[in-house]
Design a protein around this motif. Structure first.
Motif, mmCIF file in Angstrom:
data_model
loop_
_atom_site.group_PDB
_atom_site.id
_atom_site.type_symbol
_atom_site.label_atom_id
_atom_site.label_comp_id
_atom_site.label_asym_id
_atom_site.label_seq_id
_atom_site.Cartn_x
_atom_site.Cartn_y
_atom_site.Cartn_z
ATOM 1 N N ASP A 68 3.405 8.534 15.495
ATOM 2 C CA ASP A 68 1.750 8.841 15.204
ATOM 3 C C ASP A 68 1.422 10.163 14.643
ATOM 4 O O ASP A 68 2.335 10.906 15.225
ATOM 5 C CB ASP A 68 1.138 8.522 16.448
ATOM 6 N N GLY A 69 0.722 10.277 13.857
ATOM 7 C CA GLY A 69 0.410 11.526 13.322
ATOM 8 C C GLY A 69 1.209 11.825 12.394
ATOM 9 O O GLY A 69 1.170 12.824 11.507
ATOM 10 N N THR A 70 2.430 11.276 11.682
ATOM 11 C CA THR A 70 3.040 11.376 10.565
ATOM 12 C C THR A 70 2.213 11.543 9.272
ATOM 13 O O THR A 70 1.390 10.625 9.049
ATOM 14 C CB THR A 70 4.239 10.248 10.144
ATOM 15 N N ARG B 143 6.856 1.067 9.013
ATOM 16 C CA ARG B 143 5.737 0.768 9.905
ATOM 17 C C ARG B 143 5.431 1.774 10.825
ATOM 18 O O ARG B 143 6.112 2.753 11.065
ATOM 19 C CB ARG B 143 6.269 -0.720 10.788
ATOM 20 N N ASN B 144 4.142 1.640 11.571
ATOM 21 C CA ASN B 144 3.604 2.590 12.581
ATOM 22 C C ASN B 144 4.095 1.959 14.030
ATOM 23 O O ASN B 144 4.473 0.792 13.903
ATOM 24 C CB ASN B 144 2.351 3.225 12.320
ATOM 25 N N ARG B 145 3.627 2.730 14.980
ATOM 26 C CA ARG B 145 4.114 1.977 15.983
ATOM 27 C C ARG B 145 3.150 0.785 16.544
ATOM 28 O O ARG B 145 3.773 0.044 17.482
ATOM 29 C CB ARG B 145 3.799 3.144 17.307
ATOM 30 N N ARG B 146 2.196 0.499 15.883
ATOM 31 C CA ARG B 146 1.353 -0.661 16.245
ATOM 32 C C ARG B 146 2.010 -2.009 15.330
ATOM 33 O O ARG B 146 1.624 -3.072 15.414
ATOM 34 C CB ARG B 146 -0.010 -0.449 15.758
ATOM 35 N N GLY B 147 3.033 -1.637 14.376
ATOM 36 C CA GLY B 147 3.372 -2.510 13.615
ATOM 37 C C GLY B 147 2.769 -2.674 12.176
ATOM 38 O O GLY B 147 3.354 -3.811 11.596
ATOM 39 N N ASP B 148 1.981 -1.665 12.024
ATOM 40 C CA ASP B 148 1.219 -1.879 10.691
ATOM 41 C C ASP B 148 2.297 -1.557 9.767
ATOM 42 O O ASP B 148 3.069 -0.697 9.815
ATOM 43 C CB ASP B 148 0.080 -1.004 10.788
ATOM 44 N N VAL B 149 2.067 -1.951 8.485
ATOM 45 C CA VAL B 149 2.791 -1.817 7.259
ATOM 46 C C VAL B 149 2.379 -0.774 6.260
ATOM 47 O O VAL B 149 1.344 -0.927 6.027
ATOM 48 C CB VAL B 149 3.310 -3.062 6.422
ATOM 49 N N LEU B 150 3.211 0.289 5.776
ATOM 50 C CA LEU B 150 2.680 1.105 4.900
ATOM 51 C C LEU B 150 2.697 0.625 3.621
ATOM 52 O O LEU B 150 3.543 0.205 3.056
ATOM 53 C CB LEU B 150 3.617 2.509 4.969
ATOM 54 N N LEU B 151 1.424 0.809 3.029
ATOM 55 C CA LEU B 151 1.223 0.338 1.668
ATOM 56 C C LEU B 151 0.657 1.222 0.826
ATOM 57 O O LEU B 151 -0.046 2.145 1.274
ATOM 58 C CB LEU B 151 0.390 -1.022 1.666
ATOM 59 N N VAL B 152 0.779 1.174 -0.661
ATOM 60 C CA VAL B 152 0.233 1.968 -1.536
ATOM 61 C C VAL B 152 -0.530 1.348 -2.482
ATOM 62 O O VAL B 152 -0.403 0.198 -2.689
ATOM 63 C CB VAL B 152 1.236 2.875 -2.178
ATOM 64 N N ASP B 153 -1.730 2.057 -3.007
ATOM 65 C CA ASP B 153 -2.623 1.315 -3.807
ATOM 66 C C ASP B 153 -2.654 1.821 -5.275
ATOM 67 O O ASP B 153 -3.407 2.856 -5.555
ATOM 68 C CB ASP B 153 -4.100 1.649 -3.143
ATOM 69 N N PRO B 154 -1.979 0.965 -6.118
ATOM 70 C CA PRO B 154 -1.898 1.624 -7.360
ATOM 71 C C PRO B 154 -2.959 1.385 -8.019
ATOM 72 O O PRO B 154 -3.499 0.157 -7.973
ATOM 73 C CB PRO B 154 -0.635 0.718 -7.971
ATOM 74 N N ALA C 20 -2.735 5.458 0.016
ATOM 75 C CA ALA C 20 -1.838 4.737 0.755
ATOM 76 C C ALA C 20 -2.548 4.586 2.478
ATOM 77 O O ALA C 20 -3.273 5.496 2.970
ATOM 78 C CB ALA C 20 -0.458 5.627 0.835
ATOM 79 N N ARG C 21 -2.168 3.224 2.918
ATOM 80 C CA ARG C 21 -2.557 3.299 4.515
ATOM 81 C C ARG C 21 -1.725 2.379 5.046
ATOM 82 O O ARG C 21 -1.031 1.461 4.282
ATOM 83 C CB ARG C 21 -3.982 3.054 4.491
ATOM 84 N N PHE C 22 -1.695 2.501 6.444
ATOM 85 C CA PHE C 22 -0.925 1.372 7.250
ATOM 86 C C PHE C 22 -1.874 0.317 7.304
ATOM 87 O O PHE C 22 -2.923 0.460 7.717
ATOM 88 C CB PHE C 22 -0.615 2.112 8.516
ATOM 89 N N VAL C 23 -1.280 -1.015 7.227
ATOM 90 C CA VAL C 23 -2.228 -2.121 7.045
ATOM 91 C C VAL C 23 -1.523 -2.826 7.744
ATOM 92 O O VAL C 23 -0.504 -3.352 7.968
ATOM 93 C CB VAL C 23 -2.165 -2.906 5.594
ATOM 94 N N PRO C 24 -2.511 -3.401 9.055
ATOM 95 C CA PRO C 24 -2.121 -4.548 10.088
ATOM 96 C C PRO C 24 -1.433 -5.691 9.274
ATOM 97 O O PRO C 24 -2.008 -6.176 8.317
ATOM 98 C CB PRO C 24 -3.535 -4.856 10.786
ATOM 99 N N VAL C 25 -0.330 -6.481 9.732
ATOM 100 C CA VAL C 25 -0.001 -7.496 9.377
ATOM 101 C C VAL C 25 -0.699 -8.677 9.122
ATOM 102 O O VAL C 25 -0.621 -9.369 7.961
ATOM 103 C CB VAL C 25 1.514 -7.805 10.115
ATOM 104 N N ARG C 26 -1.624 -8.725 10.160
ATOM 105 C CA ARG C 26 -2.512 -9.941 9.700
ATOM 106 C C ARG C 26 -3.521 -9.778 8.392
ATOM 107 O O ARG C 26 -4.135 -10.534 8.036
ATOM 108 C CB ARG C 26 -3.403 -10.276 10.943
ATOM 109 N N GLU C 27 -3.625 -8.537 8.045
ATOM 110 C CA GLU C 27 -4.584 -8.417 6.908
ATOM 111 C C GLU C 27 -3.674 -8.129 5.686
ATOM 112 O O GLU C 27 -4.451 -7.935 4.568
ATOM 113 C CB GLU C 27 -5.152 -6.817 7.249
#
Length: 135
Positions: free
Chosen positions: A79-81, A2-13, A96-103
């Protein structure tokens, strides 16, 4: 991860509808945490030691063999990783991107989103059967 906002790192196959957690199968006799670290590095360029399991999910056989998925805690990145996804022709990933939990329910297949939601709940290690707690 996760990032500092709590978003989850996902990849898009490119071979699935929806995003997934980074990861993949272990090689014969490869410890699961090392397999998870290897896939994370191959898909994002990140080198992390993974040791804590957040969820275990059993998926019954369908078009694939039955499988046991372990969700490891990748911690929180600064941040900035820099996330370095290899070219699509080598990785099969669109990005790949960090996705907010609600999304998560909109970004992932239902069983995948349920797996991540359960892993983030912070409870004792749940045992899951295809993304759901056994009844």
């Amino acid at each position: 991860m996760r990032n500092r906002r709590g978003d989850v790192l996902l990849v898009d196959p490119d071979y699935l509808d929806g995003m997934i957690l980074p990861g993949g199968s272990a090689k014969p006799n490869e410890p699961p945490n090392l397999a998870a670290s290897r896939h994370l590095h191959a898909e994002t360029g990140l080198h992390l030691r993974l040791s804590d399991v957040l969820a275990v999910d059993f998926t019954p056989a369908d078009r694939y063999l039955e499988r046991l998925s372990l969700v490891f805690d990748g911690g929180t990145v600064r941040d900035g990783t820099h996330i370095a996804v290899p070219a699509r022709q080598y990785s099969g990933l669109l990005g790949a991107r960090f996705v907010p939990v609600r999304e998560l329910p909109n970004a992932m297949a239902p069983a995948q989103a349920a797996r991540v939601t359960e892993a983030l709940a912070g409870r004792a290690l749940p045992v899951l059967l295809h993304g759901q707690r056994p009844t």
